[in-house]
Design a protein around this motif. Sequence first.
Motif, PDB file in Angstrom:
ATOM      1  N   ALA A   1      -1.825  18.415  -3.019  1.00 25.44           N
ATOM      2  CA  ALA A   1      -1.582  17.286  -2.122  1.00 25.44           C
ATOM      3  C   ALA A   1      -2.826  16.434  -1.941  1.00 25.44           C
ATOM      4  O   ALA A   1      -2.728  15.250  -1.653  1.00 25.44           O
ATOM      5  N   ALA A   2      -3.997  17.061  -2.106  1.00 28.69           N
ATOM      6  CA  ALA A   2      -5.233  16.358  -1.760  1.00 28.69           C
ATOM      7  C   ALA A   2      -5.418  15.033  -2.513  1.00 28.69           C
ATOM      8  O   ALA A   2      -5.716  14.025  -1.877  1.00 28.69           O
ATOM      9  N   PRO A   3      -5.217  14.992  -3.831  1.00 33.84           N
ATOM     10  CA  PRO A   3      -5.414  13.711  -4.518  1.00 33.84           C
ATOM     11  C   PRO A   3      -4.491  12.614  -3.988  1.00 33.84           C
ATOM     12  O   PRO A   3      -4.903  11.462  -3.843  1.00 33.84           O
ATOM     13  N   LEU A   4      -3.245  13.000  -3.680  1.00 34.69           N
ATOM     14  CA  LEU A   4      -2.311  12.012  -3.144  1.00 34.69           C
ATOM     15  C   LEU A   4      -2.812  11.483  -1.811  1.00 34.69           C
ATOM     16  O   LEU A   4      -2.786  10.281  -1.546  1.00 34.69           O
ATOM     17  N   LEU A   5      -3.270  12.407  -0.989  1.00 33.27           N
ATOM     18  CA  LEU A   5      -3.760  12.031   0.339  1.00 33.27           C
ATOM     19  C   LEU A   5      -4.973  11.121   0.222  1.00 33.27           C
ATOM     20  O   LEU A   5      -5.067  10.080   0.872  1.00 33.27           O
ATOM     21  N   VAL A   6      -5.899  11.525  -0.639  1.00 32.89           N
ATOM     22  CA  VAL A   6      -7.111  10.728  -0.830  1.00 32.89           C
ATOM     23  C   VAL A   6      -6.740   9.344  -1.359  1.00 32.89           C
ATOM     24  O   VAL A   6      -7.244   8.322  -0.883  1.00 32.89           O
ATOM     25  N   ALA A   7      -5.807   9.324  -2.315  1.00 34.24           N
ATOM     26  CA  ALA A   7      -5.385   8.039  -2.878  1.00 34.24           C
ATOM     27  C   ALA A   7      -4.802   7.156  -1.789  1.00 34.24           C
ATOM     28  O   ALA A   7      -5.137   5.967  -1.692  1.00 34.24           O
ATOM     29  N   ALA A   8      -3.948   7.732  -0.946  1.00 27.43           N
ATOM     30  CA  ALA A   8      -3.305   6.946   0.104  1.00 27.43           C
ATOM     31  C   ALA A   8      -4.342   6.360   1.050  1.00 27.43           C
ATOM     32  O   ALA A   8      -4.353   5.159   1.328  1.00 27.43           O
ATOM     33  N   TYR A   9      -5.237   7.222   1.549  1.00 27.28           N
ATOM     34  CA  TYR A   9      -6.201   6.736   2.532  1.00 27.28           C
ATOM     35  C   TYR A   9      -7.187   5.755   1.912  1.00 27.28           C
ATOM     36  O   TYR A   9      -7.548   4.752   2.544  1.00 27.28           O
ATOM     37  N   SER A  10      -7.600   6.018   0.676  1.00 29.68           N
ATOM     38  CA  SER A  10      -8.554   5.070   0.085  1.00 29.68           C
ATOM     39  C   SER A  10      -7.881   3.731  -0.187  1.00 29.68           C
ATOM     40  O   SER A  10      -8.509   2.682  -0.047  1.00 29.68           O
ATOM     41  N   PHE A  11      -6.582   3.770  -0.528  1.00 27.27           N
ATOM     42  CA  PHE A  11      -5.906   2.491  -0.721  1.00 27.27           C
ATOM     43  C   PHE A  11      -5.863   1.700   0.580  1.00 27.27           C
ATOM     44  O   PHE A  11      -6.126   0.492   0.596  1.00 27.27           O
ATOM     45  N   VAL A  12      -5.543   2.390   1.671  1.00 28.03           N
ATOM     46  CA  VAL A  12      -5.473   1.711   2.977  1.00 28.03           C
ATOM     47  C   VAL A  12      -6.808   1.062   3.298  1.00 28.03           C
ATOM     48  O   VAL A  12      -6.894  -0.127   3.629  1.00 28.03           O
ATOM     49  N   VAL A  13      -7.890   1.845   3.166  1.00 24.90           N
ATOM     50  CA  VAL A  13      -9.215   1.335   3.508  1.00 24.90           C
ATOM     51  C   VAL A  13      -9.575   0.153   2.619  1.00 24.90           C
ATOM     52  O   VAL A  13     -10.008  -0.903   3.093  1.00 24.90           O
ATOM     53  N   LEU A  14      -9.337   0.318   1.311  1.00 32.15           N
ATOM     54  CA  LEU A  14      -9.688  -0.754   0.374  1.00 32.15           C
ATOM     55  C   LEU A  14      -8.888  -2.023   0.642  1.00 32.15           C
ATOM     56  O   LEU A  14      -9.436  -3.120   0.659  1.00 32.15           O
ATOM     57  N   ALA A  15      -7.575  -1.851   0.882  1.00 34.17           N
ATOM     58  CA  ALA A  15      -6.724  -3.030   1.089  1.00 34.17           C
ATOM     59  C   ALA A  15      -7.173  -3.779   2.337  1.00 34.17           C
ATOM     60  O   ALA A  15      -7.335  -5.009   2.311  1.00 34.17           O
ATOM     61  N   LEU A  16      -7.396  -3.042   3.413  1.00 29.69           N
ATOM     62  CA  LEU A  16      -7.808  -3.701   4.660  1.00 29.69           C
ATOM     63  C   LEU A  16      -9.157  -4.385   4.472  1.00 29.69           C
ATOM     64  O   LEU A  16      -9.349  -5.533   4.883  1.00 29.69           O
ATOM     65  N   PHE A  17     -10.068  -3.670   3.821  1.00 29.66           N
ATOM     66  CA  PHE A  17     -11.401  -4.228   3.607  1.00 29.66           C
ATOM     67  C   PHE A  17     -11.321  -5.501   2.769  1.00 29.66           C
ATOM     68  O   PHE A  17     -11.906  -6.535   3.119  1.00 29.66           O
ATOM     69  N   ALA A  18     -10.563  -5.421   1.677  1.00 30.77           N
ATOM     70  CA  ALA A  18     -10.448  -6.588   0.794  1.00 30.77           C
ATOM     71  C   ALA A  18      -9.872  -7.774   1.550  1.00 30.77           C
ATOM     72  O   ALA A  18     -10.330  -8.911   1.393  1.00 30.77           O
ATOM     73  N   TYR A  19      -8.883  -7.499   2.401  1.00 39.88           N
ATOM     74  CA  TYR A  19      -8.262  -8.607   3.124  1.00 39.88           C
ATOM     75  C   TYR A  19      -9.246  -9.229   4.109  1.00 39.88           C
ATOM     76  O   TYR A  19      -9.360 -10.462   4.189  1.00 39.88           O
ATOM     77  N   VAL A  20      -9.956  -8.383   4.834  1.00 38.16           N
ATOM     78  CA  VAL A  20     -10.921  -8.905   5.805  1.00 38.16           C
ATOM     79  C   VAL A  20     -11.977  -9.751   5.089  1.00 38.16           C
ATOM     80  O   VAL A  20     -12.314 -10.861   5.528  1.00 38.16           O
ATOM     81  N   VAL A  21     -12.465  -9.230   3.955  1.00 38.22           N
ATOM     82  CA  VAL A  21     -13.473  -9.979   3.199  1.00 38.22           C
ATOM     83  C   VAL A  21     -12.900 -11.318   2.740  1.00 38.22           C
ATOM     84  O   VAL A  21     -13.549 -12.368   2.852  1.00 38.22           O
ATOM     85  N   SER A  22     -11.662 -11.293   2.244  1.00 36.10           N
ATOM     86  CA  SER A  22     -11.074 -12.531   1.712  1.00 36.10           C
ATOM     87  C   SER A  22     -10.903 -13.570   2.820  1.00 36.10           C
ATOM     88  O   SER A  22     -11.245 -14.739   2.641  1.00 36.10           O
ATOM     89  N   VAL A  23     -10.380 -13.130   3.973  1.00 34.72           N
ATOM     90  CA  VAL A  23     -10.220 -14.086   5.082  1.00 34.72           C
ATOM     91  C   VAL A  23     -11.587 -14.591   5.531  1.00 34.72           C
ATOM     92  O   VAL A  23     -11.778 -15.790   5.770  1.00 34.72           O
ATOM     93  N   GLY A  24     -12.566 -13.673   5.604  1.00 35.00           N
ATOM     94  CA  GLY A  24     -13.904 -14.068   6.027  1.00 35.00           C
ATOM     95  C   GLY A  24     -14.494 -15.107   5.094  1.00 35.00           C
ATOM     96  O   GLY A  24     -15.070 -16.108   5.541  1.00 35.00           O
ATOM     97  N   ARG A  25     -14.302 -14.895   3.798  1.00 32.76           N
ATOM     98  CA  ARG A  25     -14.878 -15.850   2.836  1.00 32.76           C
ATOM     99  C   ARG A  25     -14.209 -17.205   2.938  1.00 32.76           C
ATOM    100  O   ARG A  25     -14.860 -18.251   2.906  1.00 32.76           O
ATOM    101  N   ARG A  26     -12.867 -17.161   3.075  1.00 34.88           N
ATOM    102  CA  ARG A  26     -12.152 -18.436   3.176  1.00 34.88           C
ATOM    103  C   ARG A  26     -12.582 -19.182   4.432  1.00 34.88           C
ATOM    104  O   ARG A  26     -12.811 -20.400   4.406  1.00 34.88           O
TER     105      ARG A  26
END
Lengths: 227, 218, 124
Positions: free
Chosen positions: C78-103
């Motif tokens: 289960a661990a890889p799935l869990l890690v994948a899920a949480y890292s996707f959440v963090v990355l997606a949120l981070f990317a969005y914040v950065v994109s809005v900030g840049r715009r």
Amino acid sequence: MSGFSRTVWLVLRKDFTVEVRSLEIAYTMLFFAVSCVLIFAFALVQEGRAPEGGAAGILWIAVAFAGTLALGRTFERERQSETLRALLLAPAARPAVYVGKLLGIVALLLAAEMLLVPLVALLFQAPLLAHPVWLALILVTGTIGFAAVGTLFAAMLVRARSRDVLLPVLLYPITVPVIIAGVRATAALLQPEMDAAVIRFWLALLVTFDVVFVTLSLWTFEPLMTD
Amino acid sequence: MKKWFMPAVIVCGLMFAIAPVLIAGAPYESTMGLVQKIFYVHLPSAWTFLLAAIICGVASVRYLFGGAARQDRLAWAAAELVVLFGAITLVTGPLWARKAWGVWWQWDVRLTASLMGWMVAVAYLMLRRYGGPGSDKLAAGLALFGMANVPFIYISVNYWRTIHPTTNVVPTLPTSFGVPLWFSAVSFLLLFVLLLRVRVRLEEQRAKLDAMYLSMDA
Amino acid sequence: MIRLALLVVMFAPILGVRGAGAAGDSVASTFVRGAGPAGDLIASTGGPAVMLAQQPPPQQQDEFIPIDELPAQDQLPAAPLLVAAYSFVVLALFAYVVSVGRRLGRVQQEMERLESDLKRGGRT
């Protein structure tokens, strides 16, 4: 009311007259739909045997694709000759213009289906014509549902940039219920013993969809087409 | 920026820092074990996804029928967040399902409806991005139709096939699961409000910029 | 089909899963409603084994890729799935914040530039 139906009739007749003169949309769309079915036949028919239950899906995919093409072309023609603007400037009820356009598209698609159904039945060995009345009901209700949304979106997109790509992008997610219902009902029709209850459920869904989306379109056509 | 904004950012940041600790501290669920912990992000993001979609739809309808430009900006901002939280929901869901159901994807009602809703939001953004002038009204129309479509997708897919944990499991959760879940949900909600505010702000600034250019031309 | 039903039955007490025929064209859906009281959540490890024994053996699947053997929880780490899920959440949120900030930064910059241009234009 008589003014409304008169406008509908005039819009319909205008489209019909323009189309009959060249038959451009009818011919291109029919040929496109036929090539679509042929491509599916090449892709899916193996060793002379069609995949089970594929016919219903392919029929509806061909209708959806050809419908998108017809919608795009119909309004592209209006745009090129600036006639839609004139139509909207005319002292006619906007909903009536919409209904006229919708009926034209539905007629065009039904004509295409008359060719597609025998073709699919032939190439995919499906007994599509075993219950012609049920099939006609499914096709008519499904086509109206698809065209109701499609006509509104195509009309809206006349003024937009990159309208050719945007039409399918907007249209397909919204018409998913129509496609599901149409395919499932047609598949139920193709079963060795036809399941009337299932077909009736899907037909009811299609009719509800038609009513809701035609009403919504009539309601929003006015604000959407105002600059 | 409003006065509440910076404190809210700090609170939100703290909550997101505490949430992993709470989630890690929650007991393992008996049959699904570790993978069940995906729920602590999946469920809140799904709720936020739904909330954003509702806000986008309502704002669009209000804009379409004579609303102010403010409604349009809100709708656009909400649509972007629909795509963001929808992406999180749609990615974390299959990661859980791979373990729990043995498949990545099922054509179940909620999955299909979420996917279609997400696609409508993506189409909305594409329309705004590439539609050119006048696409604001068109996008509002699309959002209205997208909303009207949800019950049909639900009914059609429901009749077609179904497998998904029902929502009525949530109130029955014991507190050891419930506390991290609700905490996570509140964090997501706060984050959503903040992101929405920033995104609306971006649109406001753009409108101001356009007004400046217009006044220059005049 | 059957295996899916097995899975659903397994999880029913825990989740209150409403399962149905997920494969094929069967429209008649069987509802497996778990009672799902809070206590069952933790102490139902015995449940699945009993239920498994009562099920007929798996016959065929039409639709989905089956897992090779039950129970599912022993199949995949289960661990890889869990890690994948949480890292996707963090990355997606981070990317969005950065994109809005840049715009936002770009718009802000353009506004400042325009403002200074206007001022200069006004003086001369």
